[in-house]
Design a protein around this motif. Structure first.
Motif, mmCIF file in Angstrom:
data_model
loop_
_atom_site.group_PDB
_atom_site.id
_atom_site.type_symbol
_atom_site.label_atom_id
_atom_site.label_comp_id
_atom_site.label_asym_id
_atom_site.label_seq_id
_atom_site.Cartn_x
_atom_site.Cartn_y
_atom_site.Cartn_z
ATOM 1 N N LEU A 104 1.936 7.073 -5.390
ATOM 2 C CA LEU A 104 2.536 7.778 -4.367
ATOM 3 C C LEU A 104 2.666 7.480 -3.023
ATOM 4 O O LEU A 104 3.811 7.903 -2.270
ATOM 5 N N TYR A 105 2.681 6.172 -2.795
ATOM 6 C CA TYR A 105 3.225 5.386 -1.747
ATOM 7 C C TYR A 105 4.628 5.472 -2.072
ATOM 8 O O TYR A 105 5.529 5.522 -0.899
ATOM 9 N N ASN A 106 5.173 4.786 -3.087
ATOM 10 C CA ASN A 106 6.337 4.597 -3.624
ATOM 11 C C ASN A 106 7.259 5.985 -3.368
ATOM 12 O O ASN A 106 8.296 5.832 -2.967
ATOM 13 N N TYR A 107 6.607 6.894 -3.909
ATOM 14 C CA TYR A 107 7.077 8.222 -3.804
ATOM 15 C C TYR A 107 7.342 8.553 -2.315
ATOM 16 O O TYR A 107 8.314 9.124 -2.031
ATOM 17 N N SER A 108 6.386 8.557 -1.545
ATOM 18 C CA SER A 108 6.775 9.019 0.051
ATOM 19 C C SER A 108 7.693 8.328 0.271
ATOM 20 O O SER A 108 8.572 8.573 1.108
ATOM 21 N N ALA A 109 7.917 6.886 0.131
ATOM 22 C CA ALA A 109 9.111 6.038 0.531
ATOM 23 C C ALA A 109 10.457 6.583 0.091
ATOM 24 O O ALA A 109 11.395 6.952 0.791
ATOM 25 N N SER A 110 10.393 7.035 -1.282
ATOM 26 C CA SER A 110 11.495 7.644 -1.587
ATOM 27 C C SER A 110 12.121 9.086 -1.085
ATOM 28 O O SER A 110 13.438 9.394 -1.271
ATOM 29 N N THR A 139 10.495 4.533 10.635
ATOM 30 C CA THR A 139 10.120 3.731 9.613
ATOM 31 C C THR A 139 9.069 4.294 8.690
ATOM 32 O O THR A 139 8.027 5.016 9.704
ATOM 33 N N LEU A 140 8.710 4.247 7.759
ATOM 34 C CA LEU A 140 7.561 4.717 6.806
ATOM 35 C C LEU A 140 6.417 4.133 7.516
ATOM 36 O O LEU A 140 5.157 4.821 7.772
ATOM 37 N N GLU A 141 6.346 2.777 7.648
ATOM 38 C CA GLU A 141 5.207 1.959 8.549
ATOM 39 C C GLU A 141 4.878 2.931 9.602
ATOM 40 O O GLU A 141 3.647 2.967 10.009
ATOM 41 N N GLN A 142 5.727 3.081 10.365
ATOM 42 C CA GLN A 142 5.541 3.740 11.901
ATOM 43 C C GLN A 142 4.817 5.080 11.667
ATOM 44 O O GLN A 142 4.102 5.612 12.400
ATOM 45 N N VAL A 143 5.476 5.916 10.456
ATOM 46 C CA VAL A 143 5.076 7.377 10.368
ATOM 47 C C VAL A 143 3.495 7.252 9.974
ATOM 48 O O VAL A 143 2.671 8.160 10.229
#
Length: 151
Positions: A104-110, A139-143
């Motif tokens: 799901l983490y990878n999905y959120s990035a995609s 970035t996803l990290e910031q989000v």
């Protein structure tokens, strides 16, 4: 499996879903694979995955929308910043639970950029202001960073 047994299983699935779940769980515990309702079981497992992906997208969209409002809707910031920050925190907490799954983490990035576009449209509809960047400024990290608030 006989046609009659299949019809009975289908009836339980349609009319008493909880009973179907309990019976299916017990059949799995007993390794009674011959009498499992494979068709519905496969559908249910696939639906669980879809539901988790939908939850990730929903929380991510709402989180991005509130980050945009917090950063760019300066006319309302004095009145709304605390509420937006609280919502940002709530959505991050929900995502933190879901994103323990690497899949799901990878999905959120995609889906970050596509989801940002939906969040941007939603923020525009709320504000009627064309003030939001055309591409995701985070970035996803910031989000996902529990301490990050854009200025």
């Amino acid at each position: 499996m006989t046609i009659q047994l299949k019809q009975e299983i289908d009836k339980v699935y349609e009319e008493d879903y909880l009973l179907w779940l309990e019976q299916t769980a017990e059949q799995l515990r007993q390794k009674d694979i011959e009498n499992l309702d494979w068709e519905h079981l496969i559908d249910e497992i696939e639906d669980l995955g879809k539901a988790q992906k939908n939850a990730v997208e929903t929380y991510l969209r709402q989180l991005l929308k509130h980050l945009l409002l917090y950063q760019y809707w300066t006319q309302e910031k004095d009145y709304c910043a605390d509420g937006w920050a609280e919502e940002i925190d709530n959505f991050r907490n929900e995502l933190e639970i879901l994103l323990r799954s690497k899949t799901l983490y990878n999905y959120s990035a995609s889906i970050l950029e596509a989801t940002y576009q939906k969040a941007r449209r939603s923020a525009f509809k709320k504000t009627k202001l064309d003030i939001f960047p055309s591409e995701c400024p985070y970035t996803l990290e910031q989000v996902l960073d529990l301490d990050y608030l854009p200025e």
